[in-house]
Motif scaffolding. Structure first.
Motif, short mmCIF file in Angstrom:
data_model
loop_
_atom_site.label_atom_id
_atom_site.label_comp_id
_atom_site.label_asym_id
_atom_site.label_seq_id
_atom_site.Cartn_x
_atom_site.Cartn_y
_atom_site.Cartn_z
N MET A 167 34.79 -5.61 -7.42
CA MET A 167 35.19 -6.65 -6.48
C MET A 167 34.86 -6.21 -5.06
SD MET A 167 38.97 -8.29 -5.81
CE MET A 167 39.33 -8.37 -7.56
N PRO A 168 34.03 -6.97 -4.32
CA PRO A 168 33.82 -6.65 -2.91
C PRO A 168 35.08 -7.04 -2.13
CG PRO A 168 32.67 -8.69 -3.47
CD PRO A 168 33.27 -8.16 -4.75
N ILE A 203 34.85 -2.36 -5.34
CA ILE A 203 35.80 -1.55 -6.09
C ILE A 203 35.78 -1.93 -7.57
CG2 ILE A 203 38.20 -0.82 -6.28
CD1 ILE A 203 38.59 -1.42 -3.38
N SER A 204 35.61 -0.92 -8.40
CA SER A 204 35.48 -1.12 -9.84
C SER A 204 36.61 -0.43 -10.60
CB SER A 204 34.14 -0.57 -10.34
OG SER A 204 33.05 -1.21 -9.71
N GLU A 227 45.76 -4.55 -12.14
CA GLU A 227 46.88 -5.08 -11.37
C GLU A 227 46.87 -4.51 -9.95
OE1 GLU A 227 48.97 -7.53 -12.26
OE2 GLU A 227 47.64 -7.65 -14.00
N PHE A 228 46.59 -3.22 -9.84
CA PHE A 228 46.51 -2.61 -8.51
C PHE A 228 45.38 -3.20 -7.70
CE2 PHE A 228 44.50 0.51 -5.71
CZ PHE A 228 45.55 0.79 -4.83
N LEU A 229 44.21 -3.42 -8.31
CA LEU A 229 43.06 -3.92 -7.58
C LEU A 229 43.31 -5.33 -7.04
CD1 LEU A 229 40.21 -3.83 -6.54
CD2 LEU A 229 39.36 -4.24 -8.86
N ASP A 268 44.21 -8.71 -2.16
CA ASP A 268 44.90 -9.86 -1.56
C ASP A 268 45.85 -9.49 -0.43
OD1 ASP A 268 43.62 -11.78 -3.00
OD2 ASP A 268 45.20 -12.07 -4.47
N GLY A 269 45.73 -8.28 0.10
CA GLY A 269 46.55 -7.93 1.26
C GLY A 269 47.08 -6.53 1.26
#
Length: 447
Positions: A158-159, A328-329, A342-344, A349-350
Protein backbone atom coordinates in the motif's frame (compact mmCIF):
# COMPACT_ATOMS: atom_id res chain seq x y z
CA UNK A 1 32.82 -6.06 2.42
CA UNK A 2 33.15 -9.49 4.05
CA UNK A 3 29.68 -9.08 5.54
CA UNK A 4 28.22 -8.16 2.16
CA UNK A 5 29.90 -11.13 0.47
CA UNK A 6 28.62 -13.45 3.19
CA UNK A 7 25.09 -12.10 2.87
CA UNK A 8 25.24 -12.48 -0.90
CA UNK A 9 26.33 -16.09 -0.46
CA UNK A 10 23.39 -16.76 1.81
CA UNK A 11 21.03 -15.31 -0.77
CA UNK A 12 22.60 -17.33 -3.55
CA UNK A 13 22.20 -20.50 -1.54
CA UNK A 14 18.54 -19.82 -0.83
CA UNK A 15 17.44 -18.44 -4.16
CA UNK A 16 17.96 -21.15 -6.74
CA UNK A 17 19.85 -20.61 -9.99
CA UNK A 18 18.44 -17.31 -11.18
CA UNK A 19 20.28 -14.85 -8.94
CA UNK A 20 22.09 -11.86 -10.32
CA UNK A 21 24.85 -10.34 -8.19
CA UNK A 22 25.08 -6.61 -8.61
CA UNK A 23 26.97 -3.46 -7.77
CA UNK A 24 27.10 -3.07 -4.02
CA UNK A 25 24.72 -5.98 -3.55
CA UNK A 26 21.69 -3.78 -4.19
CA UNK A 27 20.30 -5.79 -7.05
CA UNK A 28 20.49 -9.26 -5.54
CA UNK A 29 17.46 -11.10 -6.85
CA UNK A 30 16.10 -14.36 -5.55
CA UNK A 31 13.62 -16.67 -7.21
CA UNK A 32 11.01 -18.61 -5.29
CA UNK A 33 9.89 -22.04 -6.32
CA UNK A 34 6.32 -21.10 -5.49
CA UNK A 35 6.45 -17.59 -7.00
CA UNK A 36 4.80 -14.57 -5.43
CA UNK A 37 1.94 -15.22 -3.08
CA UNK A 38 -1.33 -14.89 -4.96
CA UNK A 39 -3.47 -14.70 -1.85
CA UNK A 40 -2.99 -13.13 1.53
CA UNK A 41 -2.72 -16.01 3.94
CA UNK A 42 -4.90 -15.42 6.98
CA UNK A 43 -2.84 -16.46 9.97
CA UNK A 44 -4.74 -18.02 12.82
CA UNK A 45 -5.45 -15.43 15.51
CA UNK A 46 -3.52 -15.66 18.74
CA UNK A 47 -5.11 -17.65 21.53
CA UNK A 48 -6.89 -15.67 24.22
CA UNK A 49 -4.37 -13.92 26.44
CA UNK A 50 -1.47 -14.34 24.02
CA UNK A 51 0.31 -11.30 22.64
CA UNK A 52 1.11 -11.17 18.91
CA UNK A 53 4.51 -9.60 18.24
CA UNK A 54 5.20 -7.92 14.89
CA UNK A 55 8.33 -6.36 13.45
CA UNK A 56 8.07 -3.49 10.98
CA UNK A 57 11.13 -2.64 8.87
CA UNK A 58 11.51 0.85 7.38
CA UNK A 59 14.14 3.33 6.25
CA UNK A 60 13.22 6.30 8.46
CA UNK A 61 15.16 6.74 11.72
CA UNK A 62 13.02 5.60 14.66
CA UNK A 63 13.22 8.99 16.36
CA UNK A 64 11.83 10.74 13.26
CA UNK A 65 8.30 9.38 13.64
CA UNK A 66 8.25 5.57 13.48
CA UNK A 67 8.86 5.06 17.19
CA UNK A 68 6.01 7.42 18.09
CA UNK A 69 3.77 5.53 15.64
CA UNK A 70 4.43 2.12 17.15
CA UNK A 71 4.23 3.52 20.71
CA UNK A 72 0.76 4.88 19.94
CA UNK A 73 -0.35 1.56 18.46
CA UNK A 74 1.10 -0.51 21.28
CA UNK A 75 -0.68 1.62 23.87
CA UNK A 76 -4.02 1.13 22.11
CA UNK A 77 -3.53 -2.55 21.18
CA UNK A 78 -2.01 -4.54 24.06
CA UNK A 79 -2.78 -7.79 22.22
CA UNK A 80 -0.67 -6.87 19.16
CA UNK A 81 2.71 -5.28 19.90
CA UNK A 82 4.86 -3.81 17.12
CA UNK A 83 8.64 -3.32 17.13
CA UNK A 84 10.26 -0.99 14.59
CA UNK A 85 13.50 -2.06 12.88
CA UNK A 86 15.35 0.59 10.92
CA UNK A 87 17.37 -0.18 7.77
CA UNK A 88 19.13 2.52 5.80
CA UNK A 89 17.57 3.02 2.36
CA UNK A 90 20.76 2.51 0.37
CA UNK A 91 22.36 -0.49 -1.37
CA UNK A 92 23.72 -2.01 1.82
CA UNK A 93 20.52 -1.37 3.78
CA UNK A 94 18.29 -2.90 1.11
CA UNK A 95 20.59 -5.93 1.04
CA UNK A 96 20.12 -6.21 4.82
CA UNK A 97 16.33 -6.27 4.39
CA UNK A 98 16.48 -8.72 1.50
CA UNK A 99 18.75 -10.99 3.52
CA UNK A 100 16.34 -10.89 6.46
CA UNK A 101 13.46 -11.83 4.16
CA UNK A 102 15.39 -14.64 2.48
CA UNK A 103 16.68 -16.18 5.71
CA UNK A 104 13.38 -16.11 7.54
CA UNK A 105 14.25 -13.47 10.11
CA UNK A 106 11.34 -11.66 11.75
CA UNK A 107 9.98 -9.32 9.07
CA UNK A 108 6.20 -8.98 9.24
CA UNK A 109 5.69 -5.58 7.58
CA UNK A 110 8.22 -3.59 5.55
CA UNK A 111 8.59 -0.52 3.37
CA UNK A 112 9.94 -0.47 -0.20
CA UNK A 113 10.87 2.92 -1.62
CA UNK A 114 11.05 2.15 -5.35
CA UNK A 115 9.00 -0.05 -7.65
CA UNK A 116 12.15 -1.91 -8.74
CA UNK A 117 12.73 -3.03 -5.14
CA UNK A 118 9.06 -3.94 -4.70
CA UNK A 119 8.93 -5.92 -7.94
CA UNK A 120 11.95 -7.99 -6.93
CA UNK A 121 10.50 -8.77 -3.51
CA UNK A 122 7.12 -9.70 -4.94
CA UNK A 123 8.71 -12.08 -7.46
CA UNK A 124 10.59 -13.71 -4.58
CA UNK A 125 7.32 -14.44 -2.79
CA UNK A 126 7.64 -11.95 0.08
CA UNK A 127 4.52 -9.87 -0.54
CA UNK A 128 0.96 -10.81 0.30
CA UNK A 129 -1.75 -9.87 -2.20
CA UNK A 130 -3.64 -7.23 -0.20
CA UNK A 131 -6.66 -7.49 -2.47
CA UNK A 132 -7.38 -10.90 -1.00
CA UNK A 133 -8.44 -9.34 2.28
CA UNK A 134 -11.35 -7.49 0.68
CA UNK A 135 -12.02 -5.01 3.51
CA UNK A 136 -10.01 -1.97 2.32
CA UNK A 137 -10.29 -0.20 -1.05
CA UNK A 138 -6.82 1.18 -1.78
CA UNK A 139 -7.92 2.97 -4.97
CA UNK A 140 -10.74 4.74 -3.14
CA UNK A 141 -8.63 5.65 -0.11
CA UNK A 142 -5.45 6.74 -1.87
CA UNK A 143 -6.71 8.03 -5.21
CA UNK A 144 -5.77 7.38 -8.82
CA UNK A 145 -1.99 7.71 -8.31
CA UNK A 146 -2.01 4.53 -6.21
CA UNK A 147 -2.33 2.49 -9.41
CA UNK A 148 1.29 3.35 -10.25
CA UNK A 149 2.24 0.83 -7.56
CA UNK A 150 0.22 -2.09 -8.92
CA UNK A 151 2.25 -5.15 -9.90
CA UNK A 152 0.59 -7.39 -12.49
CA UNK A 153 -2.66 -5.55 -11.76
CA UNK A 154 -2.60 -6.24 -8.01
CA UNK A 155 -1.63 -4.42 -4.84
CA UNK A 156 1.16 -6.29 -3.10
CA UNK A 157 1.59 -3.34 -0.80
CA UNK A 158 0.00 0.00 0.00
CA UNK A 159 1.47 3.40 -0.97
CA UNK A 160 0.94 5.48 2.16
CA UNK A 161 2.46 8.93 1.63
CA UNK A 162 2.17 11.86 -0.72
CA UNK A 163 5.68 11.73 -2.13
CA UNK A 164 7.39 14.91 -3.26
CA UNK A 165 10.84 15.57 -4.68
CA UNK A 166 12.18 19.08 -5.06
CA UNK A 167 15.11 21.45 -5.07
CA UNK A 168 15.42 23.02 -1.62
CA UNK A 169 16.59 26.64 -1.82
CA UNK A 170 18.21 29.02 0.61
CA UNK A 171 15.62 31.79 0.27
CA UNK A 172 17.91 34.39 1.85
CA UNK A 173 20.63 33.62 -0.71
CA UNK A 174 18.10 33.84 -3.55
CA UNK A 175 16.85 37.22 -2.34
CA UNK A 176 20.41 38.56 -2.07
CA UNK A 177 21.08 37.46 -5.67
CA UNK A 178 17.76 38.86 -6.92
CA UNK A 179 16.49 35.42 -7.98
CA UNK A 180 12.88 34.23 -7.82
CA UNK A 181 11.68 30.87 -6.52
CA UNK A 182 10.86 28.93 -9.72
CA UNK A 183 7.57 27.13 -10.21
CA UNK A 184 8.85 25.51 -13.40
CA UNK A 185 12.36 25.59 -14.89
CA UNK A 186 14.95 23.71 -16.92
CA UNK A 187 18.34 22.27 -16.06
CA UNK A 188 19.91 25.08 -18.10
CA UNK A 189 18.18 27.59 -15.84
CA UNK A 190 19.28 25.72 -12.73
CA UNK A 191 22.82 25.84 -14.07
CA UNK A 192 22.53 29.64 -14.33
CA UNK A 193 21.18 29.82 -10.77
CA UNK A 194 24.13 27.74 -9.54
CA UNK A 195 26.58 30.13 -11.18
CA UNK A 196 24.84 33.16 -9.68
CA UNK A 197 24.73 31.61 -6.18
CA UNK A 198 28.26 30.19 -6.11
CA UNK A 199 30.46 31.91 -3.52
CA UNK A 200 34.24 31.69 -3.93
CA UNK A 201 35.41 28.09 -4.05
CA UNK A 202 32.08 26.80 -2.77
CA UNK A 203 29.34 25.03 -4.70
CA UNK A 204 26.04 26.47 -5.87
CA UNK A 205 24.19 23.14 -6.11
CA UNK A 206 24.42 19.66 -4.58
CA UNK A 207 22.34 16.50 -4.84
CA UNK A 208 21.29 13.63 -2.63
CA UNK A 209 22.32 10.43 -4.39
CA UNK A 210 18.87 8.77 -4.10
CA UNK A 211 17.12 11.03 -6.65
CA UNK A 212 20.37 11.72 -8.56
CA UNK A 213 19.34 9.87 -11.74
CA UNK A 214 15.66 10.88 -11.69
CA UNK A 215 16.15 13.10 -14.80
CA UNK A 216 17.01 9.94 -16.76
CA UNK A 217 13.82 8.24 -15.65
CA UNK A 218 11.85 11.41 -16.34
CA UNK A 219 13.13 11.54 -19.91
CA UNK A 220 12.70 7.83 -20.54
CA UNK A 221 9.26 7.66 -18.97
CA UNK A 222 8.30 10.18 -21.65
CA UNK A 223 10.29 8.79 -24.59
CA UNK A 224 10.36 5.09 -23.63
CA UNK A 225 13.15 2.91 -22.22
CA UNK A 226 13.12 1.02 -25.52
CA UNK A 227 12.69 2.12 -29.13
CA UNK A 228 10.02 0.93 -31.54
CA UNK A 229 12.22 -2.01 -32.56
CA UNK A 230 12.57 -3.14 -28.94
CA UNK A 231 16.19 -2.07 -28.52
CA UNK A 232 17.57 0.18 -25.78
CA UNK A 233 16.80 3.88 -25.77
CA UNK A 234 19.49 4.78 -23.23
CA UNK A 235 21.14 6.93 -25.89
CA UNK A 236 18.07 9.19 -26.03
CA UNK A 237 19.11 12.82 -26.71
CA UNK A 238 17.77 13.85 -23.30
CA UNK A 239 20.06 11.31 -21.60
CA UNK A 240 22.98 12.90 -23.41
CA UNK A 241 21.71 16.34 -22.39
CA UNK A 242 21.68 15.36 -18.70
CA UNK A 243 25.18 13.89 -18.84
CA UNK A 244 26.65 16.91 -20.61
CA UNK A 245 24.93 19.44 -18.37
CA UNK A 246 26.05 17.87 -15.11
CA UNK A 247 29.57 17.25 -16.38
CA UNK A 248 29.86 20.92 -17.35
CA UNK A 249 28.62 21.97 -13.91
CA UNK A 250 31.23 19.73 -12.28
CA UNK A 251 34.28 20.65 -14.32
CA UNK A 252 33.63 23.87 -16.29
CA UNK A 253 31.49 25.85 -13.87
CA UNK A 254 32.69 24.05 -10.71
CA UNK A 255 29.24 24.73 -9.24
CA UNK A 256 28.49 21.13 -8.19
CA UNK A 257 30.86 18.49 -6.78
CA UNK A 258 32.32 15.80 -9.07
CA UNK A 259 30.33 12.62 -8.49
CA UNK A 260 33.45 10.61 -7.65
CA UNK A 261 34.39 13.05 -4.93
CA UNK A 262 30.86 13.03 -3.54
CA UNK A 263 30.73 9.23 -3.37
CA UNK A 264 34.19 8.61 -1.93
CA UNK A 265 33.86 11.31 0.73
CA UNK A 266 30.26 10.35 1.58
CA UNK A 267 29.51 14.03 1.32
CA UNK A 268 26.94 15.13 3.96
CA UNK A 269 24.76 17.06 1.55
CA UNK A 270 21.90 17.78 3.96
CA UNK A 271 24.30 19.21 6.52
CA UNK A 272 26.01 21.31 3.85
CA UNK A 273 22.70 22.79 2.79
CA UNK A 274 21.28 23.36 6.27
CA UNK A 275 24.51 24.98 7.46
CA UNK A 276 24.20 27.54 4.66
CA UNK A 277 27.34 26.26 2.92
CA UNK A 278 25.53 25.37 -0.34
CA UNK A 279 22.33 27.21 -1.36
CA UNK A 280 20.55 24.56 -3.49
CA UNK A 281 19.90 20.86 -2.80
CA UNK A 282 18.12 18.26 -4.94
CA UNK A 283 16.36 15.95 -2.48
CA UNK A 284 12.98 14.64 -1.32
CA UNK A 285 10.58 15.40 1.50
CA UNK A 286 12.73 13.53 4.03
CA UNK A 287 14.85 16.70 4.20
CA UNK A 288 12.32 18.09 6.66
CA UNK A 289 13.20 15.63 9.42
CA UNK A 290 16.65 17.26 9.51
CA UNK A 291 15.43 20.78 8.75
CA UNK A 292 13.10 20.60 11.78
CA UNK A 293 15.98 19.47 13.99
CA UNK A 294 17.44 22.80 15.11
CA UNK A 295 19.58 21.12 17.77
CA UNK A 296 21.75 19.21 15.33
CA UNK A 297 21.18 21.48 12.32
CA UNK A 298 20.84 25.07 13.54
CA UNK A 299 20.09 27.58 10.79
CA UNK A 300 19.06 31.19 10.46
CA UNK A 301 17.69 31.22 6.90
CA UNK A 302 14.32 30.43 5.35
CA UNK A 303 13.95 27.38 3.09
CA UNK A 304 12.02 27.66 -0.17
CA UNK A 305 11.10 24.83 -2.54
CA UNK A 306 11.11 24.45 -6.33
CA UNK A 307 10.12 21.54 -8.58
CA UNK A 308 12.95 19.42 -9.94
CA UNK A 309 13.93 21.01 -13.29
CA UNK A 310 13.18 19.40 -16.62
CA UNK A 311 15.57 18.49 -19.44
CA UNK A 312 13.16 19.21 -22.27
CA UNK A 313 12.22 22.73 -23.40
CA UNK A 314 8.45 22.29 -23.20
CA UNK A 315 6.82 22.09 -19.77
CA UNK A 316 3.92 20.27 -21.42
CA UNK A 317 6.16 17.25 -22.13
CA UNK A 318 7.51 16.97 -18.61
CA UNK A 319 6.89 14.05 -16.24
CA UNK A 320 8.45 14.28 -12.78
CA UNK A 321 8.97 11.80 -9.98
CA UNK A 322 6.41 11.86 -7.20
CA UNK A 323 2.82 10.88 -6.65
CA UNK A 324 2.55 8.39 -3.81
CA UNK A 325 5.34 6.62 -1.97
CA UNK A 326 6.39 4.56 1.07
CA UNK A 327 5.02 1.29 -0.32
CA UNK A 328 4.28 -0.91 2.72
CA UNK A 329 3.85 -4.66 2.32
CA UNK A 330 2.84 -7.56 4.53
CA UNK A 331 5.39 -10.36 4.29
CA UNK A 332 3.50 -13.32 2.80
CA UNK A 333 5.68 -15.65 4.87
CA UNK A 334 4.91 -13.96 8.20
CA UNK A 335 3.21 -16.08 10.84
CA UNK A 336 0.97 -13.14 11.71
CA UNK A 337 -0.28 -11.69 8.42
CA UNK A 338 -3.78 -10.96 9.76
CA UNK A 339 -2.42 -8.88 12.63
CA UNK A 340 0.03 -7.15 10.29
CA UNK A 341 -2.84 -6.21 7.99
CA UNK A 342 -4.79 -4.67 10.88
CA UNK A 343 -1.77 -2.56 11.79
CA UNK A 344 -1.22 -1.46 8.18
CA UNK A 345 -4.82 -0.23 7.79
CA UNK A 346 -4.59 1.73 11.03
CA UNK A 347 -1.22 3.18 9.99
CA UNK A 348 -2.46 4.33 6.58
CA UNK A 349 -5.67 5.96 7.83
CA UNK A 350 -3.98 8.24 10.34
CA UNK A 351 -1.78 6.23 12.64
CA UNK A 352 1.21 7.46 10.64
CA UNK A 353 0.58 11.10 11.69
CA UNK A 354 3.88 11.41 13.65
CA UNK A 355 5.72 10.77 10.36
CA UNK A 356 4.59 14.15 9.00
CA UNK A 357 7.28 16.11 10.84
CA UNK A 358 9.76 14.26 8.63
CA UNK A 359 7.90 15.33 5.47
CA UNK A 360 5.65 12.29 5.10
CA UNK A 361 2.07 13.46 4.49
CA UNK A 362 -0.57 10.68 4.69
CA UNK A 363 -2.09 9.79 1.33
CA UNK A 364 -5.36 8.37 2.68
CA UNK A 365 -8.41 10.59 2.31
CA UNK A 366 -9.41 9.57 5.83
CA UNK A 367 -6.23 10.97 7.43
CA UNK A 368 -6.13 14.50 8.89
CA UNK A 369 -3.88 16.22 6.36
CA UNK A 370 -4.20 19.69 7.95
CA UNK A 371 -2.81 18.31 11.19
CA UNK A 372 -0.10 16.52 9.22
CA UNK A 373 0.89 19.74 7.45
CA UNK A 374 1.13 21.57 10.77
CA UNK A 375 3.36 18.78 12.04
CA UNK A 376 5.46 18.90 8.89
CA UNK A 377 6.29 22.57 9.49
CA UNK A 378 7.63 21.71 12.93
CA UNK A 379 8.15 24.09 15.83
CA UNK A 380 9.41 26.95 13.65
CA UNK A 381 7.04 27.25 10.67
CA UNK A 382 8.31 30.76 9.99
CA UNK A 383 11.60 29.25 8.76
CA UNK A 384 9.87 27.86 5.65
CA UNK A 385 8.47 29.58 2.59
CA UNK A 386 5.00 28.14 3.01
CA UNK A 387 3.69 29.07 -0.45
CA UNK A 388 6.44 27.21 -2.31
CA UNK A 389 6.18 24.22 0.06
CA UNK A 390 2.43 24.02 -0.53
CA UNK A 391 3.04 24.22 -4.27
CA UNK A 392 5.52 21.33 -4.55
CA UNK A 393 3.58 19.21 -2.04
CA UNK A 394 -0.04 19.71 -3.10
CA UNK A 395 -0.51 22.06 -6.06
CA UNK A 396 1.99 21.13 -8.78
CA UNK A 397 -0.08 19.34 -11.44
CA UNK A 398 2.88 18.03 -13.46
CA UNK A 399 2.28 14.32 -14.26
CA UNK A 400 4.17 12.01 -11.90
CA UNK A 401 6.04 8.74 -12.32
CA UNK A 402 7.15 6.07 -9.85
CA UNK A 403 10.63 4.73 -10.54
CA UNK A 404 9.96 1.25 -11.91
CA UNK A 405 13.02 0.49 -14.02
CA UNK A 406 14.55 -2.88 -12.97
CA UNK A 407 17.39 -2.60 -10.46
CA UNK A 408 19.80 -4.28 -12.89
CA UNK A 409 19.22 -1.44 -15.36
CA UNK A 410 19.62 1.19 -12.64
CA UNK A 411 22.95 -0.38 -11.72
CA UNK A 412 24.35 -0.89 -15.21
CA UNK A 413 23.66 2.66 -16.30
CA UNK A 414 25.08 4.16 -13.08
CA UNK A 415 28.25 2.10 -13.50
CA UNK A 416 28.71 3.60 -16.97
CA UNK A 417 27.80 7.22 -16.25
CA UNK A 418 30.08 7.19 -13.19
CA UNK A 419 32.96 6.40 -15.56
CA UNK A 420 31.98 9.42 -17.64
CA UNK A 421 31.80 11.75 -14.65
CA UNK A 422 35.18 10.43 -13.48
CA UNK A 423 36.70 11.33 -16.85
CA UNK A 424 37.49 7.66 -17.58
CA UNK A 425 35.10 7.37 -20.53
CA UNK A 426 33.87 9.70 -23.26
CA UNK A 427 30.24 10.71 -23.64
CA UNK A 428 29.95 8.73 -26.87
CA UNK A 429 31.47 5.59 -25.34
CA UNK A 430 29.27 5.96 -22.26
CA UNK A 431 26.08 6.05 -24.32
CA UNK A 432 27.26 3.07 -26.41
CA UNK A 433 28.14 1.06 -23.30
CA UNK A 434 24.79 1.76 -21.62
CA UNK A 435 22.91 0.75 -24.77
CA UNK A 436 24.96 -2.43 -25.28
CA UNK A 437 24.53 -3.56 -21.67
CA UNK A 438 20.85 -2.69 -21.67
CA UNK A 439 20.32 -4.65 -24.91
CA UNK A 440 22.06 -7.65 -23.33
CA UNK A 441 19.73 -7.35 -20.35
CA UNK A 442 16.68 -7.13 -22.62
CA UNK A 443 17.72 -10.25 -24.55
CA UNK A 444 18.37 -12.22 -21.36
CA UNK A 445 14.99 -11.25 -19.93
CA UNK A 446 12.88 -11.49 -23.05
CA UNK A 447 9.58 -13.28 -22.41
Amino acid sequence: MSAIVLASSVLAGCGGNNNNGGNGGANVEASSSSGASSTASASAPAKSGEVVKLKMWGGVPAESGPQAVVDNWNKEHPDIQVEYVRYVNDDEGNLKLDTALMTGQDVDIYVSYTMSQAQKRMESGFMADLGAYGDYNIDEKMGADAANWKIDGKYYGMPTTMSSYFVALNKDALDAAGLDVPKEWTWDQLRDYAKALKQGDGYGFIQNTEPYADPLDSALTKDGYTKADGTSNLDDPLVSKWLETLNAMMYDDKTTPPLGEQLTSKMPVEQMFLSGEVPMLNIGAWLLRSANNFTDYPRDFKIAFAPVPRLMDSAGDYITRGGLGDFISVNAKSKNTAAAWEFLKWYADGGMAPMAEGGRIPASKDADRDAALASMLGSKPETYDRDSLMYVTFEDTTPKFVRSVPQEVVDLRSQEYEKYFLGAQSLEDTLKAMVARHNDYLKQNAK
